[in-house]
Design a protein around this motif. Structure first.
Motif, PDB file in Angstrom:
ATOM      1  N   LYS A   1       0.727  -1.263  -0.149  1.00  0.00           N
ATOM      2  CA  LYS A   1      -0.070   0.133  -0.155  1.00  0.00           C
ATOM      3  C   LYS A   1       0.778   1.168   0.013  1.00  0.00           C
ATOM      4  O   LYS A   1       1.734   1.512   0.541  1.00  0.00           O
ATOM      5  CB  LYS A   1      -0.916  -0.158   1.333  1.00  0.00           C
ATOM      6  CG  LYS A   1      -2.265  -0.785   0.900  1.00  0.00           C
ATOM      7  CD  LYS A   1      -3.183  -0.458   2.015  1.00  0.00           C
ATOM      8  CE  LYS A   1      -2.748  -1.183   3.190  1.00  0.00           C
ATOM      9  NZ  LYS A   1      -4.075  -1.278   4.325  1.00  0.00           N
ATOM     10  N   CYS A   2       0.410   2.139  -0.400  1.00  0.00           N
ATOM     11  CA  CYS A   2       0.941   3.575  -0.325  1.00  0.00           C
ATOM     12  C   CYS A   2       1.067   4.074   0.694  1.00  0.00           C
ATOM     13  O   CYS A   2       0.254   3.738   1.907  1.00  0.00           O
ATOM     14  CB  CYS A   2       0.116   4.516  -1.177  1.00  0.00           C
ATOM     15  SG  CYS A   2       0.519   6.327  -0.777  1.00  0.00           S
ATOM     16  N   GLN A   3       2.425   4.725   1.184  1.00  0.00           N
ATOM     17  CA  GLN A   3       2.531   5.108   2.551  1.00  0.00           C
ATOM     18  C   GLN A   3       1.643   6.271   3.046  1.00  0.00           C
ATOM     19  O   GLN A   3       1.644   6.419   4.355  1.00  0.00           O
ATOM     20  CB  GLN A   3       4.133   5.731   2.856  1.00  0.00           C
ATOM     21  CG  GLN A   3       5.023   4.558   2.517  1.00  0.00           C
ATOM     22  CD  GLN A   3       6.328   5.013   2.271  1.00  0.00           C
ATOM     23  OE1 GLN A   3       6.569   6.280   2.042  1.00  0.00           O
ATOM     24  NE2 GLN A   3       7.404   3.977   1.900  1.00  0.00           N
ATOM     25  N   PHE A   4       1.132   6.834   2.000  1.00  0.00           N
ATOM     26  CA  PHE A   4       0.127   8.041   2.697  1.00  0.00           C
ATOM     27  C   PHE A   4      -1.258   7.812   2.375  1.00  0.00           C
ATOM     28  O   PHE A   4      -2.222   8.686   2.732  1.00  0.00           O
ATOM     29  CB  PHE A   4       0.388   9.215   1.973  1.00  0.00           C
ATOM     30  CG  PHE A   4       1.939   9.797   2.224  1.00  0.00           C
ATOM     31  CD1 PHE A   4       2.972   9.669   1.184  1.00  0.00           C
ATOM     32  CD2 PHE A   4       2.472   9.968   3.643  1.00  0.00           C
ATOM     33  CE1 PHE A   4       4.299  10.290   1.601  1.00  0.00           C
ATOM     34  CE2 PHE A   4       3.657  10.562   3.887  1.00  0.00           C
ATOM     35  CZ  PHE A   4       4.556  10.355   2.837  1.00  0.00           C
ATOM     36  N   CYS A   5      -1.863   6.616   2.001  1.00  0.00           N
ATOM     37  CA  CYS A   5      -3.067   6.374   1.620  1.00  0.00           C
ATOM     38  C   CYS A   5      -3.170   5.012   1.646  1.00  0.00           C
ATOM     39  O   CYS A   5      -2.419   4.304   1.655  1.00  0.00           O
ATOM     40  CB  CYS A   5      -3.611   7.191   0.503  1.00  0.00           C
ATOM     41  SG  CYS A   5      -3.154   6.586  -1.108  1.00  0.00           S
ATOM     42  N   GLU A   6      -4.634   4.493   1.390  1.00  0.00           N
ATOM     43  CA  GLU A   6      -4.947   2.955   1.268  1.00  0.00           C
ATOM     44  C   GLU A   6      -4.596   2.488  -0.339  1.00  0.00           C
ATOM     45  O   GLU A   6      -5.009   1.419  -0.394  1.00  0.00           O
ATOM     46  CB  GLU A   6      -6.311   2.919   1.842  1.00  0.00           C
ATOM     47  CG  GLU A   6      -6.396   2.955   3.094  1.00  0.00           C
ATOM     48  CD  GLU A   6      -5.772   2.133   3.866  1.00  0.00           C
ATOM     49  OE1 GLU A   6      -4.901   2.799   4.809  1.00  0.00           O
ATOM     50  OE2 GLU A   6      -5.717   0.927   3.964  1.00  0.00           O
TER      51      GLU A   6
ATOM     52  N   LEU B   1       4.813   4.512  -3.172  1.00  0.00           N
ATOM     53  CA  LEU B   1       3.729   5.643  -3.204  1.00  0.00           C
ATOM     54  C   LEU B   1       2.577   5.191  -4.388  1.00  0.00           C
ATOM     55  O   LEU B   1       3.133   4.701  -5.199  1.00  0.00           O
ATOM     56  CB  LEU B   1       4.345   7.070  -3.435  1.00  0.00           C
ATOM     57  CG  LEU B   1       5.356   7.568  -2.382  1.00  0.00           C
ATOM     58  CD1 LEU B   1       5.936   8.909  -3.016  1.00  0.00           C
ATOM     59  CD2 LEU B   1       4.844   7.954  -0.817  1.00  0.00           C
ATOM     60  N   CYS B   2       1.401   5.710  -4.131  1.00  0.00           N
ATOM     61  CA  CYS B   2       0.432   5.563  -5.157  1.00  0.00           C
ATOM     62  C   CYS B   2       0.798   6.770  -6.418  1.00  0.00           C
ATOM     63  O   CYS B   2       1.726   7.545  -5.868  1.00  0.00           O
ATOM     64  CB  CYS B   2      -1.002   5.699  -4.488  1.00  0.00           C
ATOM     65  SG  CYS B   2      -1.288   7.363  -4.169  1.00  0.00           S
ATOM     66  N   GLU B   3       0.245   6.579  -7.534  1.00  0.00           N
ATOM     67  CA  GLU B   3       0.541   7.576  -8.468  1.00  0.00           C
ATOM     68  C   GLU B   3       0.278   8.976  -8.071  1.00  0.00           C
ATOM     69  O   GLU B   3       1.165   9.782  -8.061  1.00  0.00           O
ATOM     70  CB  GLU B   3      -0.417   7.080  -9.732  1.00  0.00           C
ATOM     71  CG  GLU B   3       0.028   8.039 -10.923  1.00  0.00           C
ATOM     72  CD  GLU B   3      -0.818   7.562 -12.054  1.00  0.00           C
ATOM     73  OE1 GLU B   3      -0.480   8.325 -13.146  1.00  0.00           O
ATOM     74  OE2 GLU B   3      -1.369   6.810 -11.999  1.00  0.00           O
ATOM     75  N   GLU B   4      -0.984   9.385  -7.484  1.00  0.00           N
ATOM     76  CA  GLU B   4      -1.128  10.467  -6.771  1.00  0.00           C
ATOM     77  C   GLU B   4      -0.176  11.277  -5.843  1.00  0.00           C
ATOM     78  O   GLU B   4       0.326  12.115  -6.104  1.00  0.00           O
ATOM     79  CB  GLU B   4      -2.591  10.513  -6.291  1.00  0.00           C
ATOM     80  CG  GLU B   4      -3.353  11.942  -6.123  1.00  0.00           C
ATOM     81  CD  GLU B   4      -4.638  11.626  -5.256  1.00  0.00           C
ATOM     82  OE1 GLU B   4      -4.864  12.897  -4.675  1.00  0.00           O
ATOM     83  OE2 GLU B   4      -5.128  10.712  -5.281  1.00  0.00           O
ATOM     84  N   HIS B   5      -0.021  10.474  -5.010  1.00  0.00           N
ATOM     85  CA  HIS B   5       1.310  10.713  -3.977  1.00  0.00           C
ATOM     86  C   HIS B   5       2.647  11.003  -4.568  1.00  0.00           C
ATOM     87  O   HIS B   5       3.362  11.873  -3.942  1.00  0.00           O
ATOM     88  CB  HIS B   5       0.997   9.809  -2.831  1.00  0.00           C
ATOM     89  CG  HIS B   5       0.105  10.272  -1.781  1.00  0.00           C
ATOM     90  ND1 HIS B   5      -1.169   9.580  -1.531  1.00  0.00           N
ATOM     91  CD2 HIS B   5      -0.406  11.500  -1.060  1.00  0.00           C
ATOM     92  CE1 HIS B   5      -1.910  10.064  -0.586  1.00  0.00           C
ATOM     93  NE2 HIS B   5      -1.399  11.432  -0.255  1.00  0.00           N
ATOM     94  N   ALA B   6       3.025  10.117  -5.467  1.00  0.00           N
ATOM     95  CA  ALA B   6       4.102  10.462  -6.221  1.00  0.00           C
ATOM     96  C   ALA B   6       4.422  11.413  -6.784  1.00  0.00           C
ATOM     97  O   ALA B   6       5.391  12.098  -6.648  1.00  0.00           O
ATOM     98  CB  ALA B   6       4.527   8.834  -7.191  1.00  0.00           C
TER      99      ALA B   6
END
Ligand SMILES: [Zn+2]
Ligand SMILES: [Zn+2]
Lengths: 363, 175
Positions: free
Chosen positions: B2-7, B28-33
């Motif tokens: 999972k992304c470190q900042f969200c699910e 990270l997920c795409e958005e957070h990256a």
């Protein structure tokens, strides 16, 4: 300098900067300042031959030996190349050396003084990385100390210094002052209230970096963040110290304080429940990973600072953060432990200390 | 993972250099990256890559030529620096000066040191080149057991190390 160090003794000793004292120590774990320096007459590490690296290590060691300052005489000088992996890991866990230098090859060393809280890495990314650690938010004292060590070394080592670009470093992101001021913050309330994104955003455009802290195996451990200056060139040391120590860190501390107060006001029961559960797990678990330990210790630390737990001192929690790490556990146990054994040993270690037993290792 | 900042699932694994733990991987997920890389919290290595990408955009066809440019002292090519983010020797700041300057502006916003100065220094940038060269020559002399030459060079190096007071500020720059 002493030519070696007693690593068993080191593992038992908590380390000055982990004492949980100093300004703002309910939120700020530690302040670290490092200076990157290189010798004028050698290539940077990347283009060094094995002989160059050996020659740098020998040169620096001899020059350090020639220093007469009394405090310097009590320092340890440890050759990292022949050291066992566990002893190197122990130095990483105590932040006396970086993971990078622990895992690299060839001639490399560290000079350090545990009680003074400083270390000088030799043949890291730069020839020299001088760093000082302080407990709590203590930027000015950390700077004065690191600056004194730099002055001392400069007397005996000719640095690569350029009139326009300042202290030259292997990576252009460190050039100029070579100065990195880092403050380690414990921000559980901002994490619980999902405000970290806002903090990240507010730090845009002001030349600082906010980073999450990782445990073993690069697992995200949450709640711990490090802020440091991003730029090193074109600013005076005083400006960079003020940026992190007077502008950014106090602002984040204030955010965290507000978030803690709001949690206490609106979610006291939930919070108390979570803190008590964390205490329950660490006091009764039979096997536990370091990531899970970090996670629960973080909650307990929050509980202590909010007065939800009264029977435990924050010093003990800080000590547990340090000594529940793998290399510390193994040194305290006196032998190498496999993963399963480590998890069991960690659980019983935590149980013992959280039961309020007197602690022979903490003086 | 999972992304470190969200699910959301982590699809970006960004390695960056952090202090003091060394190289770290961010999951990270795409958005957070995207957010992470665009924000002011740009990590050093990404900063170099980003700045170089911009620079290379300007350089265009000249890139190949720039990549082949080598430091006469340590032998590092600009290509190797571009890939590793690490320079090879102090003289690189002189040899690649015009190529590095846009990068320094991008990372630091400034190009002139205004902080602490050592009380003594090697004098000019050329002295780095000379000292590194001399040291190498000395090692070669020792290898072929020409100890007389080696000790001559040692004396010369020692003389160069003797206090040359650092000038208070850069004489030929006004920026
Ligand atoms: Zn995400
Ligand atoms: Zn070079």
């Amino acid at each position: 300098m002493k030519r070696d160090a007693d690593f068993d003794e080191l593992a038992r000793y908590p380390g000055e900067w982990m004492r949980g004292e100093g300004p703002e120590s309910d939120i700020v774990i530690s302040t670290r300042i490092r200076l990157a320096r290189n010798l004028a007459d050698f290539p940077f590490i990347r283009r060094c031959s094995d002989e160059d690296r050996l020659s740098i290590e020998r040169t620096v060691r001899a020059r350090m030996d020639s220093l007469t300052d009394q405090r310097w005489k009590s320092a340890h000088y440890v050759d990292l190349e022949p050291l066992s992996e566990i002893d190197r890991q122990l130095l990483v866990e105590r932040q006396l050396i970086s993971r990078e230098i622990a895992e690299s090859d060839g001639s490399r060393a560290v000079a350090f003084d545990v009680t003074e809280g400083y270390s000088v890495m030799i043949n890291e990314e730069d020839h020299l990385r001088i760093q000082v650690m302080k407990s709590g938010l203590d930027v000015q004292n950390a700077w004065e100390q690191v600056n004194r060590i730099d002055d001392m070394l400069e007397e005996v080592i000719l640095y690569a210094f350029h009139p326009r670009y300042g202290y030259l470093t292997a990576c252009p992101t460190n050039v100029g002052t070579g100065l990195r001021v880092s403050v380690m913050l414990h921000l559980p309330a901002l994490v619980i209230t999902e405000q970290m994104d806002r903090v990240f955003r507010s730090m845009q455009r002001i030349n600082v970096t906010v980073r999450g802290l990782y445990g073993e195996g690069s697992q995200y451990t949450g709640d711990f963040y490090q802020v440091s200056n991003q730029v090193t060139l074109g600013y005076t040391e005083a400006e960079l110290l003020a940026l992190v120590g007077e502008e950014v860190a106090p602002r984040i501390i204030e955010y965290e304080r507000k978030a803690r107060a709001a949690l206490l006001k609106n979610n006291r029961d939930d919070l108390h429940d979570e803190v008590s559960r964390a205490m329950g797990i660490l006091s009764t678990a039979r096997k536990i990973s370091s990531e899970e330990t970090m996670h629960h210790l973080s909650k307990i630390r929050l509980g202590i600072s909010l007065g939800l737990i009264s029977e435990l001192d924050v010093k003990v929690v800080n000590q547990l953060f340090l000594q529940s790490q793998s290399a510390h556990l193994q040194k305290l146990q006196g032998r190498v432990l496999g993963t399963a054994e480590r998890h069991a040993r960690r659980a019983s270690f935590l149980q013992h200390h959280l039961a309020g037993k007197d602690d022979p290792t903490w003086n | 993972m999972k992304c470190q900042f969200c699910e959301k699932p982590a699809t970006f694994h960004i390695t960056e250099l952090t202090e003091p733990a060394g190289p770290q991987v961010m999951h990270l997920c795409e958005e957070h990256a995207k957010g992470f890389l665009q924000k002011g919290a740009t990590p050093p290595v990404s900063a170099i890559a980003g700045a170089l990408a911009k620079q290379i955009g300007q350089v265009g066809d000249d890139l190949e030529e720039l990549d082949q440019k080598e430091c006469p002292v340590c032998g590092i090519s600009f290509f190797e620096f571009r890939n590793s983010g690490r320079l090879g020797c102090p003289y690189d700041y002189t040899h690649f000066e015009s190529d590095l300057r846009p990068l320094l502006v991008n990372v630091h916003d400034k190009t002139k040191h205004v902080g602490k100065r050592p009380t003594r220094s090697a004098g000019t940038a050329d002295s780095f080149a000379r000292m590194i060269g001399l040291r190498r020559e000395m090692e070669e002399a020792i290898e072929r057991e020409d100890y007389e030459r080696a000790s001559e060079i040692r004396d010369e190096l020692k003389a160069m190390e003797d206090p040359i007071r650092t000038p208070p500020s850069d004489p030929d720059e006004t920026t």
